[in-house]
Design a protein around this motif. Structure first.
Motif, mmCIF file in Angstrom:
data_model
loop_
_atom_site.group_PDB
_atom_site.id
_atom_site.type_symbol
_atom_site.label_atom_id
_atom_site.label_comp_id
_atom_site.label_asym_id
_atom_site.label_seq_id
_atom_site.Cartn_x
_atom_site.Cartn_y
_atom_site.Cartn_z
ATOM 1 N N ASN A 160 0.863 -1.189 0.000
ATOM 2 C CA ASN A 160 0.000 0.000 0.000
ATOM 3 C C ASN A 160 0.900 1.240 0.000
ATOM 4 O OD1 ASN A 160 0.774 0.553 2.652
ATOM 5 N ND2 ASN A 160 -1.089 -0.299 3.548
ATOM 6 N N GLY A 217 -6.181 2.812 -0.813
ATOM 7 C CA GLY A 217 -7.377 3.004 0.019
ATOM 8 C C GLY A 217 -8.540 3.531 -0.803
ATOM 9 N N GLY A 268 -8.382 3.970 -4.629
ATOM 10 C CA GLY A 268 -8.279 2.865 -5.588
ATOM 11 C C GLY A 268 -6.884 2.279 -5.633
ATOM 12 N N ASN A 292 -9.836 -3.830 -6.778
ATOM 13 C CA ASN A 292 -10.577 -2.720 -6.148
ATOM 14 C C ASN A 292 -11.969 -3.165 -5.724
ATOM 15 O OD1 ASN A 292 -8.494 -0.950 -6.564
ATOM 16 N ND2 ASN A 292 -9.498 0.217 -8.191
HETATM 17 N N1 LIG Z 1 -13.294 3.057 1.877
HETATM 18 C C1 LIG Z 1 -13.094 2.373 0.755
HETATM 19 N N2 LIG Z 1 -13.973 2.477 -0.289
HETATM 20 C C2 LIG Z 1 -13.795 1.783 -1.436
HETATM 21 N N3 LIG Z 1 -12.747 0.955 -1.659
HETATM 22 C C3 LIG Z 1 -11.844 0.804 -0.660
HETATM 23 C C4 LIG Z 1 -11.960 1.501 0.586
HETATM 24 N N4 LIG Z 1 -10.910 1.146 1.367
HETATM 25 C C5 LIG Z 1 -10.171 0.265 0.642
HETATM 26 N N5 LIG Z 1 -10.723 0.056 -0.578
HETATM 27 C C6 LIG Z 1 -10.233 -0.806 -1.674
HETATM 28 O O1 LIG Z 1 -9.424 -1.800 -1.099
HETATM 29 C C7 LIG Z 1 -8.076 -1.688 -1.582
HETATM 30 C C8 LIG Z 1 -7.108 -2.017 -0.493
HETATM 31 O O2 LIG Z 1 -7.305 -1.157 0.612
HETATM 32 P P1 LIG Z 1 -6.089 -0.382 1.310
HETATM 33 O O3 LIG Z 1 -6.662 0.230 2.541
HETATM 34 O O4 LIG Z 1 -5.433 0.509 0.321
HETATM 35 O O5 LIG Z 1 -5.079 -1.595 1.620
HETATM 36 P P2 LIG Z 1 -4.400 -2.044 3.006
HETATM 37 O O6 LIG Z 1 -5.484 -2.767 3.745
HETATM 38 O O7 LIG Z 1 -3.278 -2.941 2.592
HETATM 39 O O8 LIG Z 1 -3.944 -0.777 3.665
HETATM 40 C C9 LIG Z 1 -7.936 -0.282 -2.134
HETATM 41 O O9 LIG Z 1 -6.954 -0.264 -3.150
HETATM 42 C C10 LIG Z 1 -9.347 -0.002 -2.647
HETATM 43 O O10 LIG Z 1 -9.504 -0.517 -3.944
#
Ligand SMILES: Nc1ncnc2c1ncn2[C@@H]1O[C@H](COP(=O)(O)OP(=O)(O)O)[C@@H](O)[C@H]1O
Ligand SMILES: [Mg+2]
Length: 314
Positions: A193, A225, A228, A280
């Motif tokens: 991430n 997050g 995307g 995503n």
């Molecule tokens: N609040 C949200 N709304 C829509 N999609 C989300 C949201 N949070 C995470 N995602 C999706 O999940 C993926 C992984 O979440 P992220 O928080 O970036 O990873 P990690 O859990 O490793 O920190 C993101 O790239 C996004 O596509």
């Protein structure tokens, strides 16, 4: 025999999740959570369970203790259709546990590693590896027993003819001792991430961290997050927007569900943009129920959600 499915090596623990709290506790005080879930935790297990739930034949190699939490982990993985034959039950260690506190869209975790530190390179069932198509490791920093051998592990897996992926996850010691120059060339898909990119490359902006790491990576899929994800392969970049779902609960395991979705399409030889889009979608679906696996319990429900959000497919 054709190669089939996903082999995951990783840490195992349960998650004890407190939801609906009014802020984080201060030292010497106590707060109340109005909701609590005890469920399958650990980044690697969430990926494996959700990969199996969306139709990837998946086997797991890891370690739990000989205790009730270990039973829960194995039972829940099996309930999702994961092959648990390669999980070691340690008599010397307890099963790991993570206590998660969710406050609005933030979370604070405490992890007891337990048996996850017991897994060593010789515990990987090398005689069975060649029949799988893809090999994934998650949560490198928490797995002290395999850290020193990480490059050799990926080299051996590549030599056995599998494709590979790695999600390092956060380094709780904040030392980031991972030899990315040696290891990442043997990893087909690197799945960090944004915060992990900055910490690993010791940069203060994403662009600089990409420049540092890109020379050593094959495909990078960076999770952003609510923004995307960003894919990088050779000189090509793909930025794919997140799905907006109205029923957000928490983002525990969103990155692991992203990995499951990404790998599903990667194993179908789909283009990078399609892999990111499906990642995503799985990440967003993950956020609609508590913990990392709840949203993926009902296979029919997932199919329905995928059709609703992607009526024309990826
Ligand atoms: N609040 C949200 N709304 C829509 N999609 C989300 C949201 N949070 C995470 N995602 C999706 O999940 C993926 C992984 O979440 P992220 O928080 O970036 O990873 P990690 O859990 O490793 O920190 C993101 O790239 C996004 O596509
Ligand atoms: Mg993650």
């Amino acid at each position: 025999m054709p190669k089939k499915g996903l082999f995951v090596v990783g840490e195992l623990n349960v998650d004890l999740i407190f939801n609906q709290i009014n802020g984080f506790p201060q030292l010497g005080t106590e707060i109340v959570a109005n909701d609590m879930v005890l469920t399958l935790g650990s980044s690697s297990a969430i990926l494996a369970a959700n990969a199996a739930a969306i139709g990837i034949p998946t086997a797991f190699c890891g370690a739990v203790g000989h205790d009730a939490y270990g039973d829960l982990v194995i039972r829940e993985l099996q309930a999702q259709g994961v092959n648990t034959d390669f999980i070691r039950i340690s008599e010397e260690h307890s099963t790991g546990i993570t206590v998660v506190m969710n406050y609005e869209q933030e979370r604070a975790n405490v992890t007891y590693c337990g048996a996850m530190e017991a897994l060593r390179m010789p515990d990987i069932p090398w005689e069975h590896i060649a029949r799988f198509k893809h090999f994934h490791i998650s949560n490198f920093f928490l797995q002290k027993g395999i850290r020193a051998d990480i490059t050799e592990i990926f080299q051996r897996v590549k030599a056995a003819g599998l494709t590979t992926s790695l999600d390092l996850q956060w380094d709780v010691s904040n030392r980031w001792e991972f030899d990315f120059r040696a290891c990442l060339p043997h990893v087909d898909v690197f799945l960090p991430n944004e915060a992990e990119m900055l910490a690993l490359a010791q940069c203060d902006n994403l662009e600089a961290s990409i420049e540092q790491l890109a020379p050593y990576t094959n495909i990078m899929a960076i999770k952003l997050g609510q923004q995307g994800s960003l894919g990088i392969q050779g000189g090509n970049r793909f930025r794919v927007k997140a799905f907006e779902l109205p029923d957000y609960v928490d983002s525990v395991g969103a990155g692991d569900s992203f990995n499951a979705g990404f790998l599903k399409k990667f194993l179908e030889n789909a283009p990078l943009e399609t892999c990111l889009k499906f990642g995503n979608l799985m990440g967003a679906l993950n956020t609609t129920a508590a913990g990392g696996t709840t949203a993926f319990r009902c296979g029919l429900g997932i199919e329905h959600q995928i059709k609703r959000l992607l009526p024309n497919g990826c």
